[in-house]
Write a protein that holds these residues in place. Structure first.
Motif, PDB file in Angstrom:
ATOM      1  N   MET A 123     -11.732   7.809 -84.667  1.00  0.00           N
ATOM      2  CA  MET A 123     -10.762   8.511 -85.145  1.00  0.00           C
ATOM      3  C   MET A 123     -10.234   8.182 -85.525  1.00  0.00           C
ATOM      4  SD  MET A 123      -7.194   9.750 -81.781  1.00  0.00           S
ATOM      5  CE  MET A 123      -8.068   9.340 -80.697  1.00  0.00           C
ATOM      6  N   LYS A 124      -9.066   8.921 -86.475  1.00  0.00           N
ATOM      7  CA  LYS A 124      -7.692   8.399 -87.141  1.00  0.00           C
ATOM      8  C   LYS A 124      -6.689   8.324 -86.496  1.00  0.00           C
ATOM      9  CE  LYS A 124      -6.448   7.838 -91.751  1.00  0.00           C
ATOM     10  NZ  LYS A 124      -5.434   6.701 -91.819  1.00  0.00           N
ATOM     11  N   ASN A 133      -2.540   7.599 -87.399  1.00  0.00           N
ATOM     12  CA  ASN A 133      -1.833   7.831 -88.616  1.00  0.00           C
ATOM     13  C   ASN A 133      -0.615   6.908 -87.929  1.00  0.00           C
ATOM     14  OD1 ASN A 133      -1.300   7.695 -91.290  1.00  0.00           O
ATOM     15  ND2 ASN A 133      -0.606   9.916 -91.395  1.00  0.00           N
ATOM     16  N   LYS A 178      -6.912  13.582 -85.474  1.00  0.00           N
ATOM     17  CA  LYS A 178      -6.814  12.690 -85.288  1.00  0.00           C
ATOM     18  C   LYS A 178      -5.409  12.937 -84.681  1.00  0.00           C
ATOM     19  CE  LYS A 178      -3.879  15.184 -88.817  1.00  0.00           C
ATOM     20  NZ  LYS A 178      -3.034  15.238 -89.755  1.00  0.00           N
ATOM     21  N   SER A 179      -4.946  11.810 -85.172  1.00  0.00           N
ATOM     22  CA  SER A 179      -3.185  11.744 -84.226  1.00  0.00           C
ATOM     23  C   SER A 179      -2.537  11.167 -84.668  1.00  0.00           C
ATOM     24  CB  SER A 179      -3.513  10.667 -82.831  1.00  0.00           C
ATOM     25  OG  SER A 179      -3.665   9.558 -82.851  1.00  0.00           O
ATOM     26  N   ASP A 180      -1.101  11.450 -84.302  1.00  0.00           N
ATOM     27  CA  ASP A 180      -0.411  11.046 -85.746  1.00  0.00           C
ATOM     28  C   ASP A 180       0.719   9.906 -84.180  1.00  0.00           C
ATOM     29  OD1 ASP A 180      -1.259  12.282 -88.453  1.00  0.00           O
ATOM     30  OD2 ASP A 180      -0.297  13.780 -87.406  1.00  0.00           O
TER      31      ASP A 180
END
Length: 100
Positions: free
Chosen positions: A1-2, A4, A36-38
């Motif tokens: 998973m990306k 950020n 994704k997760s920030d």
């Protein structure tokens, strides 16, 4: 998973960033459609020891989950936020299964 990661008003070291990446990657075990997760790391300007804010936003198809935790360390905040996100993702997965 990306994942950020943004640190506000300070520079996060590589060890912290690796810890956050590893902790957020575990969310894939509970819900495999995470896009994704920030992650936002902030320091509060208070004399209190609990001055570190860990905020995470996880995006899944059609929705996003936001968790904000304030703790003594960012590692503690990452653990608390990840466990809260685990519960939310499990709940969403159960809802989707109920509709099938």
């Amino acid at each position: 998973m990306k994942v950020n990661t943004q640190s506000v008003n300070f520079n996060a070291d590589k060890k912290l960033l690796d810890f956050i990446q590893k902790r957020m990657d575990k969310l894939d075990l509970f819900y495999d459609k995470v896009i994704k997760s920030d992650v936002y790391l902030k320091l509060e300007n208070t004399s209190d020891k609990v001055n570190k804010v860990f905020e995470a936003r996880v995006s899944v198809p059609g929705d996003s989950f936001v968790v904000k935790k304030q703790c003594k360390t960012f590692e503690e905040g990452a653990d608390m936020a990840a466990s809260s996100l685990e519960r939310q993702l499990k709940k969403r997965k159960e809802k989707l299964r109920a509709h099938l």
